[in-house]
Design a protein around this motif. Structure first.
Motif, PDB file in Angstrom:
ATOM      1  N   ARG A 142      -8.717  14.331   7.187  1.00  0.00           N
ATOM      2  CA  ARG A 142      -8.733  15.581   7.931  1.00  0.00           C
ATOM      3  C   ARG A 142      -7.742  16.592   7.377  1.00  0.00           C
ATOM      4  O   ARG A 142      -7.982  17.794   7.413  1.00  0.00           O
ATOM      5  CB  ARG A 142      -8.383  15.281   9.391  1.00  0.00           C
ATOM      6  N   GLU A 143      -6.632  16.102   6.841  1.00  0.00           N
ATOM      7  CA  GLU A 143      -5.547  17.006   6.453  1.00  0.00           C
ATOM      8  C   GLU A 143      -5.338  17.136   4.955  1.00  0.00           C
ATOM      9  O   GLU A 143      -4.588  18.021   4.518  1.00  0.00           O
ATOM     10  CB  GLU A 143      -4.242  16.528   7.088  1.00  0.00           C
ATOM     11  N   ALA A 144      -5.978  16.274   4.155  1.00  0.00           N
ATOM     12  CA  ALA A 144      -5.702  16.316   2.717  1.00  0.00           C
ATOM     13  C   ALA A 144      -6.805  15.626   1.925  1.00  0.00           C
ATOM     14  O   ALA A 144      -7.622  14.880   2.476  1.00  0.00           O
ATOM     15  CB  ALA A 144      -4.352  15.650   2.427  1.00  0.00           C
ATOM     16  N   VAL A 145      -6.779  15.888   0.636  1.00  0.00           N
ATOM     17  CA  VAL A 145      -7.626  15.172  -0.317  1.00  0.00           C
ATOM     18  C   VAL A 145      -6.699  14.404  -1.252  1.00  0.00           C
ATOM     19  O   VAL A 145      -5.693  14.955  -1.731  1.00  0.00           O
ATOM     20  CB  VAL A 145      -8.509  16.136  -1.132  1.00  0.00           C
ATOM     21  N   TYR A 146      -7.014  13.124  -1.491  1.00  0.00           N
ATOM     22  CA  TYR A 146      -6.172  12.274  -2.317  1.00  0.00           C
ATOM     23  C   TYR A 146      -6.916  11.864  -3.587  1.00  0.00           C
ATOM     24  O   TYR A 146      -8.110  11.549  -3.547  1.00  0.00           O
ATOM     25  CB  TYR A 146      -5.740  11.033  -1.538  1.00  0.00           C
ATOM     26  N   PHE A 147      -6.176  11.853  -4.702  1.00  0.00           N
ATOM     27  CA  PHE A 147      -6.748  11.525  -6.005  1.00  0.00           C
ATOM     28  C   PHE A 147      -5.948  10.388  -6.641  1.00  0.00           C
ATOM     29  O   PHE A 147      -4.713  10.415  -6.637  1.00  0.00           O
ATOM     30  CB  PHE A 147      -6.696  12.740  -6.936  1.00  0.00           C
ATOM     31  N   THR A 148      -6.652   9.405  -7.184  1.00  0.00           N
ATOM     32  CA  THR A 148      -5.975   8.307  -7.860  1.00  0.00           C
ATOM     33  C   THR A 148      -5.713   8.639  -9.327  1.00  0.00           C
ATOM     34  O   THR A 148      -6.367   9.488  -9.927  1.00  0.00           O
ATOM     35  CB  THR A 148      -6.793   7.006  -7.773  1.00  0.00           C
ATOM     36  N   PRO A 153       1.474   4.803 -11.810  1.00  0.00           N
ATOM     37  CA  PRO A 153       1.570   4.481 -10.369  1.00  0.00           C
ATOM     38  C   PRO A 153       1.787   5.727  -9.511  1.00  0.00           C
ATOM     39  O   PRO A 153       2.828   5.892  -8.875  1.00  0.00           O
ATOM     40  CB  PRO A 153       2.777   3.535 -10.325  1.00  0.00           C
ATOM     41  N   TYR A 154       0.808   6.611  -9.519  1.00  0.00           N
ATOM     42  CA  TYR A 154       0.916   7.837  -8.731  1.00  0.00           C
ATOM     43  C   TYR A 154      -0.363   8.094  -7.961  1.00  0.00           C
ATOM     44  O   TYR A 154      -1.453   7.636  -8.315  1.00  0.00           O
ATOM     45  CB  TYR A 154       1.205   9.053  -9.627  1.00  0.00           C
ATOM     46  N   LEU A 155      -0.192   8.868  -6.893  1.00  0.00           N
ATOM     47  CA  LEU A 155      -1.272   9.369  -6.070  1.00  0.00           C
ATOM     48  C   LEU A 155      -1.017  10.868  -5.944  1.00  0.00           C
ATOM     49  O   LEU A 155       0.128  11.304  -5.924  1.00  0.00           O
ATOM     50  CB  LEU A 155      -1.202   8.698  -4.700  1.00  0.00           C
ATOM     51  N   TYR A 156      -2.076  11.668  -5.893  1.00  0.00           N
ATOM     52  CA  TYR A 156      -1.901  13.117  -5.781  1.00  0.00           C
ATOM     53  C   TYR A 156      -2.563  13.610  -4.500  1.00  0.00           C
ATOM     54  O   TYR A 156      -3.717  13.305  -4.225  1.00  0.00           O
ATOM     55  CB  TYR A 156      -2.475  13.828  -7.010  1.00  0.00           C
ATOM     56  N   ARG A 157      -1.793  14.376  -3.755  1.00  0.00           N
ATOM     57  CA  ARG A 157      -2.243  14.900  -2.460  1.00  0.00           C
ATOM     58  C   ARG A 157      -2.488  16.395  -2.577  1.00  0.00           C
ATOM     59  O   ARG A 157      -1.604  17.149  -3.008  1.00  0.00           O
ATOM     60  CB  ARG A 157      -1.183  14.624  -1.385  1.00  0.00           C
ATOM     61  N   LEU A 158      -3.682  16.819  -2.198  1.00  0.00           N
ATOM     62  CA  LEU A 158      -3.989  18.238  -2.086  1.00  0.00           C
ATOM     63  C   LEU A 158      -4.133  18.540  -0.603  1.00  0.00           C
ATOM     64  O   LEU A 158      -5.098  18.120   0.043  1.00  0.00           O
ATOM     65  CB  LEU A 158      -5.282  18.570  -2.833  1.00  0.00           C
ATOM     66  N   SER A 159      -3.162  19.231  -0.048  1.00  0.00           N
ATOM     67  CA  SER A 159      -3.177  19.532   1.384  1.00  0.00           C
ATOM     68  C   SER A 159      -4.302  20.497   1.721  1.00  0.00           C
ATOM     69  O   SER A 159      -4.638  21.388   0.932  1.00  0.00           O
ATOM     70  CB  SER A 159      -1.837  20.130   1.811  1.00  0.00           C
ATOM     71  N   LEU A 160      -4.897  20.309   2.903  1.00  0.00           N
ATOM     72  CA  LEU A 160      -5.945  21.196   3.380  1.00  0.00           C
ATOM     73  C   LEU A 160      -5.459  21.986   4.581  1.00  0.00           C
ATOM     74  O   LEU A 160      -4.633  21.510   5.363  1.00  0.00           O
ATOM     75  CB  LEU A 160      -7.181  20.385   3.769  1.00  0.00           C
ATOM     76  N   PRO A 174       2.591  15.292  -5.833  1.00  0.00           N
ATOM     77  CA  PRO A 174       2.490  13.945  -6.411  1.00  0.00           C
ATOM     78  C   PRO A 174       3.249  12.951  -5.546  1.00  0.00           C
ATOM     79  O   PRO A 174       4.339  13.240  -5.055  1.00  0.00           O
ATOM     80  CB  PRO A 174       3.150  14.095  -7.786  1.00  0.00           C
ATOM     81  N   VAL A 175       2.658  11.789  -5.330  1.00  0.00           N
ATOM     82  CA  VAL A 175       3.270  10.744  -4.507  1.00  0.00           C
ATOM     83  C   VAL A 175       3.389   9.483  -5.359  1.00  0.00           C
ATOM     84  O   VAL A 175       2.380   8.935  -5.806  1.00  0.00           O
ATOM     85  CB  VAL A 175       2.419  10.457  -3.256  1.00  0.00           C
ATOM     86  N   ASP A 218       0.434   3.892   2.181  1.00  0.00           N
ATOM     87  CA  ASP A 218       0.805   4.976   3.082  1.00  0.00           C
ATOM     88  C   ASP A 218       0.691   6.283   2.290  1.00  0.00           C
ATOM     89  O   ASP A 218       1.419   6.486   1.314  1.00  0.00           O
ATOM     90  CB  ASP A 218       2.243   4.781   3.569  1.00  0.00           C
ATOM     91  N   PRO A 219      -0.202   7.190   2.674  1.00  0.00           N
ATOM     92  CA  PRO A 219      -0.425   8.383   1.848  1.00  0.00           C
ATOM     93  C   PRO A 219       0.746   9.365   1.841  1.00  0.00           C
ATOM     94  O   PRO A 219       0.817  10.207   0.944  1.00  0.00           O
ATOM     95  CB  PRO A 219      -1.663   9.025   2.493  1.00  0.00           C
TER      96      PRO A 219
END
Length: 327
Positions: A142-148, A153-160, A174-175, A218-219
């Motif tokens: 609902r709040e973001a799009v996540y990319f592997t 060892p990273y995750l990328y969050r695009l906030s919506l 970057p997470v 945990d995103p």
């Protein structure tokens, strides 16, 4: 979705091998559906109604009606694309039904693209990581799009913004994925591929292709816990689809012996352990890369990794009965 880099032999196609059909209401859905000839495929998703999208490493996106089999090129391939030069510009995809935005992982470009899923208009291009970072697959909450990230060892969050609208400004975070034990090579995914979110969006499940492990993540913090599955998962974990409490894990070449598998996993409530309840096989699967659900059917695309890709190479989507789980 990343057997792609291991095998540069991929292509999307239009081979409608109508080997059977099953009923949905009073209309039949074909078991196999054509895709775009000569365009190496990887990502796949289903949007509104019966409309599906198949992406290619060459940058093209094919839009097809799963009911009629009729399709069109939604996004054209990159000009002068060189598959055998190691180029790769599109991988996983997902549609946000609130906005009908199509979010696409940018593969080796290190970016994320956003398109109008109806018209193909590009409405966003976000750089997540440096060039040559392989942005692999996508999950929308609902709040973001996540990319592997298949290369680290990273995750990328695009906030919506509210209602799924794109963020004002950059919106990219970057997470780092951090496990319980930094000295444990399996503490967190390092070749992250398929990704799904729990319904409330509070937790992500990510697959690691090279190690055949899945993780609860945990995103917001990037904290990851390896999910212990019995019997253990096998093979090269590619796309992951979640449906009614089960994970459907796409595994091209299965355990390595040849035929493709869909490994079916039931997780406990804490998402820390799981049971592999069985596998789904089908002779029409040929290098499964990505999948999505329509009703109670699982559609997968066939990258045909062992077939040399050329301009006339044909490919298809396969419709699977999820009830056909073998022990």
């Amino acid at each position: 979705m990343d057997r792609k880099l291991v095998f540069a032999t991929i292509a999307l196609a239009a081979c409608v091998l109508h080997t059977g059909a099953i009923q949905a209401g009073d209309r039949a859905f074909a078991k196999t559906v054509p895709a775009l000839t000569g365009a190496p495929p990887e990502g796949f998703t289903i949007g509104r109604g019966t409309i599906a999208y198949n992406s290619s490493v060459d940058g093209s996106i094919y839009k097809v009606d799963l009911r009629s089999g009729k399709g069109e090129v939604l996004v054209e391939a990159e000009p002068d694309f060189d598959l055998f030069g190691g180029e790769c510009v599109k991988l996983g995809m997902r549609v946000d039904p609130r906005t009908n935005y199509l979010f696409v992982a940018g593969c080796k470009v290190g970016n994320a693209l956003v398109y109008n899923a109806e018209t193909g208009e590009e409405i966003g291009d976000y750089y997540l990581a440096p060039f040559e970072t392989v942005i692999n697959d996508v999950a929308i909450t609902r709040e973001a799009v996540y990319f592997t990230d298949f290369t680290g060892p990273y995750l990328y969050r695009l906030s919506l913004s509210k209602g799924g609208r794109l963020p004002i400004g950059d919106g990219v975070l970057p997470v780092a994925l951090i496990g319980n034990n930094d000295n444990d090579p399996l503490a967190s995914p390092s070749t992250a591929n398929g990704i799904v979110a729990t319904p409330n969006g509070d937790t992500l499940i990510i697959g690691d292709s090279a190690t055949a492990q899945i993780y609860r993540v945990d995103p917001l913090t990037g904290h990851s816990d390896r999910i212990i599955v019995e019997p253990p998962l096998e093979g090269f974990i590619d796309g992951i689809v979640a449906h009614k409490g089960l994970l459907y894990i796409l595994t091209p070449f299965g355990d390595g012996s040849g035929p493709d598998w869909i490994q079916v996993v039931a997780l406990d409530k804490e998402l820390l352990t799981g049971r592999r309840v069985g596998i789904i096989t089908d002779p029409d699967m040929d290098g499964v890369a990505s999948g999505a659900m329509l009703g109670n059917s699982l559609y997968v695309n066939n990258a045909r990794y062992t077939t040399f890709p050329g301009p006339d190479t044909e490919y298809s989507l396969t419709r699977l009965k999820i009830s056909k789980v073998q022990p």
